[in-house]
Write an enzyme that holds these catalytic residues in place. Structure first.
Site, mmCIF file in Angstrom:
data_model
loop_
_atom_site.group_PDB
_atom_site.id
_atom_site.type_symbol
_atom_site.label_atom_id
_atom_site.label_comp_id
_atom_site.label_asym_id
_atom_site.label_seq_id
_atom_site.Cartn_x
_atom_site.Cartn_y
_atom_site.Cartn_z
ATOM 1 N N ASP A 36 0.817 -1.210 0.000
ATOM 2 C CA ASP A 36 0.000 0.000 0.000
ATOM 3 C C ASP A 36 0.854 1.265 0.000
ATOM 4 O OD1 ASP A 36 -2.225 -1.530 -0.040
ATOM 5 O OD2 ASP A 36 -2.609 -1.409 2.120
ATOM 6 N N GLU A 111 -8.278 -31.266 -17.035
ATOM 7 C CA GLU A 111 -8.260 -29.991 -16.305
ATOM 8 C C GLU A 111 -9.501 -29.897 -15.438
ATOM 9 O OE1 GLU A 111 -8.365 -26.819 -19.143
ATOM 10 O OE2 GLU A 111 -6.819 -27.760 -20.374
ATOM 11 N N LYS A 113 -12.908 -28.110 -14.343
ATOM 12 C CA LYS A 113 -13.908 -27.267 -14.972
ATOM 13 C C LYS A 113 -14.340 -26.216 -13.951
ATOM 14 C CE LYS A 113 -18.127 -27.474 -17.701
ATOM 15 N NZ LYS A 113 -18.778 -26.339 -17.097
ATOM 16 N N ASP A 115 -16.299 -23.156 -12.359
ATOM 17 C CA ASP A 115 -17.706 -22.796 -12.445
ATOM 18 C C ASP A 115 -17.897 -21.299 -12.239
ATOM 19 O OD1 ASP A 115 -20.383 -23.080 -12.717
ATOM 20 O OD2 ASP A 115 -20.726 -23.923 -10.722
ATOM 21 N N GLU A 171 -11.944 -18.475 -17.336
ATOM 22 C CA GLU A 171 -13.144 -18.354 -16.526
ATOM 23 C C GLU A 171 -12.921 -17.286 -15.463
ATOM 24 O OE1 GLU A 171 -15.269 -20.478 -17.750
ATOM 25 O OE2 GLU A 171 -16.847 -20.753 -16.252
ATOM 26 N N TYR A 224 -7.296 -21.779 -22.318
ATOM 27 C CA TYR A 224 -7.354 -22.031 -23.757
ATOM 28 C C TYR A 224 -6.652 -20.886 -24.479
ATOM 29 C CZ TYR A 224 -9.732 -23.596 -28.118
ATOM 30 O OH TYR A 224 -10.039 -24.058 -29.362
ATOM 31 N N LYS A 310 -19.185 -33.826 -15.685
ATOM 32 C CA LYS A 310 -19.704 -33.044 -14.554
ATOM 33 C C LYS A 310 -19.762 -33.912 -13.306
ATOM 34 C CE LYS A 310 -22.438 -29.661 -15.662
ATOM 35 N NZ LYS A 310 -22.590 -28.249 -15.717
ATOM 36 N N CYS A 405 -49.182 -17.584 13.290
ATOM 37 C CA CYS A 405 -47.799 -17.150 13.450
ATOM 38 C C CYS A 405 -47.161 -17.862 14.653
ATOM 39 C CB CYS A 405 -47.743 -15.644 13.661
ATOM 40 S SG CYS A 405 -46.071 -15.068 14.014
ATOM 41 N N CYS A 408 -46.443 -15.063 17.469
ATOM 42 C CA CYS A 408 -47.454 -14.266 18.164
ATOM 43 C C CYS A 408 -48.859 -14.849 18.053
ATOM 44 C CB CYS A 408 -47.433 -12.821 17.649
ATOM 45 S SG CYS A 408 -48.037 -12.667 15.972
ATOM 46 N N CYS A 423 -47.388 -13.040 8.447
ATOM 47 C CA CYS A 423 -48.068 -12.728 9.700
ATOM 48 C C CYS A 423 -48.469 -11.267 9.628
ATOM 49 C CB CYS A 423 -47.136 -12.951 10.898
ATOM 50 S SG CYS A 423 -47.783 -12.175 12.400
ATOM 51 N N CYS A 429 -45.795 -8.394 16.631
ATOM 52 C CA CYS A 429 -45.063 -9.653 16.460
ATOM 53 C C CYS A 429 -43.556 -9.398 16.670
ATOM 54 C CB CYS A 429 -45.364 -10.180 15.060
ATOM 55 S SG CYS A 429 -44.583 -11.747 14.701
HETATM 56 S S1 IVH Z 1 -12.429 -25.280 -22.674
HETATM 57 C C1 IVH Z 1 -13.652 -25.321 -27.046
HETATM 58 N N1 IVH Z 1 -11.640 -25.616 -20.187
HETATM 59 O O1 IVH Z 1 -17.090 -24.603 -19.373
HETATM 60 C C2 IVH Z 1 -13.309 -25.480 -25.602
HETATM 61 N N2 IVH Z 1 -13.790 -24.702 -20.565
HETATM 62 O O2 IVH Z 1 -19.301 -25.650 -21.752
HETATM 63 C C3 IVH Z 1 -13.682 -24.306 -24.812
HETATM 64 N N3 IVH Z 1 -14.982 -24.071 -18.491
HETATM 65 O O3 IVH Z 1 -17.878 -22.229 -21.797
HETATM 66 C C4 IVH Z 1 -13.802 -24.478 -23.371
HETATM 67 N N4 IVH Z 1 -13.392 -24.686 -17.090
HETATM 68 O O4 IVH Z 1 -16.868 -21.410 -19.611
HETATM 69 C C5 IVH Z 1 -12.630 -25.200 -20.995
HETATM 70 N N5 IVH Z 1 -10.774 -25.924 -18.050
HETATM 71 C C6 IVH Z 1 -11.757 -25.505 -18.847
HETATM 72 C C7 IVH Z 1 -12.950 -24.965 -18.347
HETATM 73 C C8 IVH Z 1 -13.962 -24.568 -19.245
HETATM 74 C C9 IVH Z 1 -14.597 -24.159 -17.220
HETATM 75 C C10 IVH Z 1 -16.287 -23.556 -18.941
HETATM 76 C C11 IVH Z 1 -16.239 -22.584 -20.066
HETATM 77 C C12 IVH Z 1 -17.048 -23.172 -21.190
HETATM 78 C C13 IVH Z 1 -17.854 -24.221 -20.486
HETATM 79 C C14 IVH Z 1 -18.035 -25.437 -21.355
#
Ligand code: IVH
Length: 668
Positions: A36, A111, A113, A115, A171, A224, A310, A405, A408, A423, A429
Site C-alpha cells: 500500500d 483440467e 472445470k 464454475d 473463466e 485455452y 460433470k 404465526c 405471536c 403474519c 409480532c
Molecule cells: S475449454 C472449445 N476448459 O465450461 C473449448 N472450458 O461448456 C472451450 N470451463 O464455456 C472451453 N473450465 O466457460 C474449458 N478448463 C476448462 C474450463 C472450461 C470451465 C467452462 C467454459 C465453457 C464451459 C463449457
C-alpha cells in the site's frame, strides 16, 4: 528519462510484479502494508506528473467511476461450449471414439472445470486490448473496463516470447470467501443474495460501474490459447507458455496417456476440489495435440476433441426430524426443515430451506421421512425428494403449513398471487418489531451505531418497542444492562443524536414501509416534500409519482391508515428528526424535464452516466432503459449500442447530444 519518470516506471514494474506474486502465484513477498505504501507513493507521483500517465499503470486498476454501456463485439473464433457427460461410461465412449477416429497414439489433457463465467481476452503486442463475454457465442459484451480491475489478469504480458496477437480464454470467478463476504454485506443491506458464486461473478462482470467490480475481488483462470501464431503444437505447451507470460493457469492440469489415468484424475479431484478457493463443477478433457484437434474438428455446437465430465451434485439421504417456521422483518414466513445432521460437501447439514407451502405440498413430506438433500452450486442445501420406499407402515405425520404465526399466534395470510404466507400482526409480532428497528438503524437509513444483538438486548429489557422508543433511551437505563459501560452508552446516544440530521428521504426509507426502498423513498420525498403531505396523499396522487405503482401506493396508504404508525411518526417529528425535504435537496429539483421519458446510451465526455441519470430525475424527467414509442428522446453519447440506434431509427425517436442536452437544461 529523468529521475522522477524512472522512479514511476520502477514502481509500476515492482507493483505489477507484487500483484502477480499475490494474485497469480498466491505467494506474496511483501506485506500488504508495504504494498500500500508503494502504491500511495506511485499515486502521488502520478498525480503530480500527469505527463507520465499510463493507462496500464497498476494505479489504474481501481476502476474509474465512468459508467459505460457495453458494446457488443464479434468473437474472432466462435466461443463454443462443451458436450457434457455424467458417467464414466460416457468418458470411455469419448475416449474410444477418438481412438477410432485418429487410429494413432494420442494424449488427453485433464483440467478442472471452473464454475464461473467465461471470458475471451485479446492481447495485442502483449497489451490487453479487449475482454469479451461469451454472449451468444458469436458476439459478446465488451467488458474490458471491468476486466482491467481483476488483479490476476495482467494488463501487459511478461517477457517477449508472446505472439503479436493472441487470444486467451478462461473463466472469471468469485472466490468462495469473497462470495460469502459479499452476501453478508448484501444481507445487511437487505439486497437480494446471490445464489452461488457463478451468478455473483457474472453479475459483477456486467456491473456498469468498474469501481464496484474492483471492490469485489474477482479472480480468473485461463485454459485455452488461440491464434494464428501459437508457441506450441500442443494444448499443454500453449498453456505452459501462457503461464510464462504471467497469466494464471491452474496447476491442476495433467497430461493423461490412458483411460485409467483419466479416471484417477477424476476421482482425485472429485474430493480434493472441496479444498479449492473457487467453485468447480467438473473435469474437462481435451486432446493435447493441436494437429489431432484439427483432424477431429467440431460439430455445430461443440468441439469433438474435448468434453466436460460433470461431478455428481452432492446428495445425501437423511431423516426429516421436524419443520420449523421463521418470521422475517416483513412478516414473511420461511419454512425450514430440521434434519438429522449429515455430512454433505464437506459441511454438516442440519437444516434445509423449504421455501414455501407449495414446495412442501409438492414433496408430500411427512415427519420421519428419509429425504434426499442436495448441494449443487448453491450454498443453502435443498430437499430434492423423499425416499418413499423407506417409509414404514407407521408413517409420520404429514407436514402442513402452519395457519398461525409461531411467534405471536396471529392467523397467517397469503396475498393473492404470492407464494409466501405472512403474519399480519406488524405492530405486535416480536421478530417483525425487532427487524423493523434493525432496518431503521442500518447505514443506508439512520446510520445508528447498533447491531442486531443490541436491538435484541434492548428489546428484551423492555426498553424499546418501536423505532421512536430509541430516542427515549437514557444512559442510566443502558448502563444497567449487561456488557454496557458508560462509554458504549454515550456512543449510542451520540449516534442517535447525529441521526437527527439524516435527510428526510433516508428517514422515510428507515420507516420500513413495505416496498418503499431507497429509490422510491427519494421520489416520494421529492414529490410530497413533507411527511404530513405524504400522509394525506391519496392513491391517485401517489401513483402519479415516478416509479410508484399501485402496489407501493397501496402500501403507503395502508401504513398511514394505522394510528400506531401515525403516532410513531409524530413522536419522531417531535424528537427532531428530519420530516421535510432539505433545502438543498429540494432546491435542486426542477420540472424542466417534466413528462419526458429519456433513454441514456453510449459514453459521455462532460458527466458520467450516473450524473446524467441524476440530472434527469432532479429535473422531473423519467429515466427509461429501453427505446420505445413513448421515448421522448435519447441522450446519445459516443459508441451508442447498435440495437438502440436501429430501434430509434425505426420508431423515429430523436437523438440528442450531451451538449444539446446541457444547453436545453440551461435554457429551460
Ligand atoms: S475449454 C472449445 N476448459 O465450461 C473449448 N472450458 O461448456 C472451450 N470451463 O464455456 C472451453 N473450465 O466457460 C474449458 N478448463 C476448462 C474450463 C472450461 C470451465 C467452462 C467454459 C465453457 C464451459 C463449457
Amino acid at each position: 528519462m529523468n529521475e522522477i519518470e524512472a522512479r514511476i516506471v520502477a514502481l509500476r514494474r515492482e507493483l505489477e510484479q507484487h500483484n502477480y506474486n499475490y494474485y497469480v502465484l498466491s505467494a506474496p513477498t511483501i506485506s500488504d502494508r508495504e504494498f500500500d505504501e508503494k502504491m500511495k507513493e506511485l499515486e502521488k507521483l502520478e498525480a503530480e506528473h500527469p505527463e507520465f500517465y499510463d493507462a496500464d499503470s497498476p494505479t489504474q486498476r481501481v476502476g474509474s467511476d465512468l459508467t459505460k454501456e457495453f458494446r457488443q463485439v464479434a468473437h474472432r473464433y466462435p466461443m463454443l461450449s462443451l458436450g457434457n457427460t455424467y458417467s464414466e461410461e460416457d468418458v470411455r465412449d469419448f475416449y474410444e471414439r477418438i481412438e477410432r477416429t485418429l487410429g494413432e497414439p494420442f494424449e488427453i489433457v485433464a483440467e478442472l472445470k471452473f464454475d464461473g463465467t467465461s471470458i475471451s481476452l485479446i492481447y495485442e503486442g502483449g497489451r490487453l486490448v479487449q475482454a469479451v463475454t461469451r454472449g451468444d457465442g458469436v458476439r459478446g459484451d465488451d467488458v474490458t473496463a471491468n476486466v482491467r480491475t481483476i488483479r490476476s489478469i495482467p494488463l501487459k504480458l511478461h517477457g517477449d516470447s508472446f505472439p503479436d496477437e493472441v487470444e486467451v480464454r478462461g473463466e472469471i470467478l468469485l472466490p468462495w470467501a469473497e462470495f460469502e463476504r459479499l452476501n453478508k454485506e448484501r444481507e445487511a443491506q437487505e439486497e437480494p443474495l446471490f445464489a452461488n458464486p457463478r451468478n455473483a461473478a457474472s453479475g459483477t462482470l456486467k456491473q456498469q460501474n468498474p469501481a464496484i467490480v474492483a471492490e469485489r475481488k474477482l479472480d480468473a483462470y485461463l485454459y485455452y490459447v488461440l491464434g494464428e501464431d501459437l508457441p506450441s503444437d500442443t494444448h499443454y505447451g500453449n498453456l505452459e507458455a501462457a503461464r510464462s507470460w504471467g497469466l494464471k493457469v491452474s496447476d491442476a492440469i495433467k497430461v493423461c496417456k490412458s483411460l485409467s489415468e483419466i479416471f484417477d484424475y477424476i476421482n482425485y479431484w472429485d474430493t480434493e476440489r472441496k479444498n479449492l478457493p473457487v467453485a468447480t463443477d467438473g473435469i474437462v478433457l481435451k486432446v493435447n495435440s493441436i494437429r489431432q484437434q484439427q483432424i477431429l474438428g467440431f460439430t455445430a455446437k461443440n468441439p469433438r476433441w474435448a468434453i466436460a465430465y460433470k461431478f455428481q451434485a452432492e446428495r445425501e439421504r437423511t431423516r426429516l426430524n421436524s419443520v420449523s417456521f421463521q418470521v422475517g422483518r416483513t412478516g414473511a414466513i420461511t419454512p425450514v426443515a430440521n434434519l438429522e445432521p449429515v455430512l454433505l460437501a464437506g459441511t454438516v447439514v442440519k437444516r434445509a430451506s423449504l421455501h414455501n407451502a407449495d414446495i412442501i405440498e409438492g414433496l408430500d413430506l411427512h415427519i420421519g421421512d428419509q429425504v434426499f438433500v442436495e448441494k449443487g452450486g448453491e450454498i443453502i442445501p435443498k430437499i430434492v425428494g423423499v425416499d418413499v420406499e423407506a417409509r414404514s407402515f407407521m408413517q409420520g405425520e404429514k407436514v402442513r403449513f402452519i395457519t398461525k404465526c409461531p411467534e405471536c399466534g396471529t392467523p397467517l395470510v397469503r396475498p393473492e398471487g404470492e407464494a409466501a404466507h405472512y403474519c399480519p400482526n406488524e405492530a405486535g409480532c416480536p421478530p417483525q418489531i425487532k427487524g423493523r428497528i434493525e432496518h431503521f438503524t442500518t447505514r443506508r437509513a439512520m446510520n445508528i451505531n447498533m447491531g442486531p444483538e443490541t436491538v435484541e438486548d434492548l428489546y428484551n429489557a423492555g426498553l424499546i418497542h418501536n423505532i421512536a422508543d430509541l430516542y427515549e433511551l437514557k444512559a442510566a437505563d443502558l448502563m444497567r444492562l449487561e456488557r454496557w459501560a458508560e462509554k458504549s452508552a454515550r456512543n449510542l446516544l451520540e449516534s442517535l443524536r447525529a441521526s437527527k440530521d439524516v435527510p428526510f428521504e433516508r428517514v422515510l426509507y428507515g420507516l420500513g414501509i413495505r416496498y418503499v426502498g431507497e429509490t422510491v423513498a427519494k421520489k416520494l420525498a421529492l414529490t410530497f416534500k413533507t411527511i404530513d403531505r405524504l400522509r394525506e396523499a391519496t392513491l391517485e396522487e401517489l401513483t402519479a409519482t415516478p416509479d410508484v405503482g399501485e402496489r407501493i401506493a397501496a402500501s403507503v396508504v395502508k401504513y398511514f391508515s394505522d394510528p400506531r404508525n401515525v403516532e410513531i411518526v409524530e413522536r419522531l417529528k417531535n424528537y427532531g428528526l428530519q420530516m421535510e425535504v432539505g433545502e438543498e435537496t429540494a432546491a435542486l429539483q426542477t420540472e424542466k424535464l417534466k413528462g419526458l421519458s429519456i433513454v441514456i446510451s453510449g459514453t459521455f465526455a462532460h458527466h458520467s452516466r450516473d450524473e446524467y441519470k441524476e440530472m434527469i430525475e432532479r429535473n422531473g424527467g423519467k429515466n427509461v432503459g429501453s427505446v420505445s414509442k413513448k421515448t421522448s428522446f435519447i441522450l446519445a453519447g459516443e459508441n451508442m449500442g447498435p440495437s438502440k440506434l436501429e430501434k430509434a431509427a425505426a420508431l423515429g425517436v430523436k437523438l440528442m447530444t450531451e451538449d444539446e442536452f446541457l444547453k436545453m437544461l440551461e435554457d429551460a
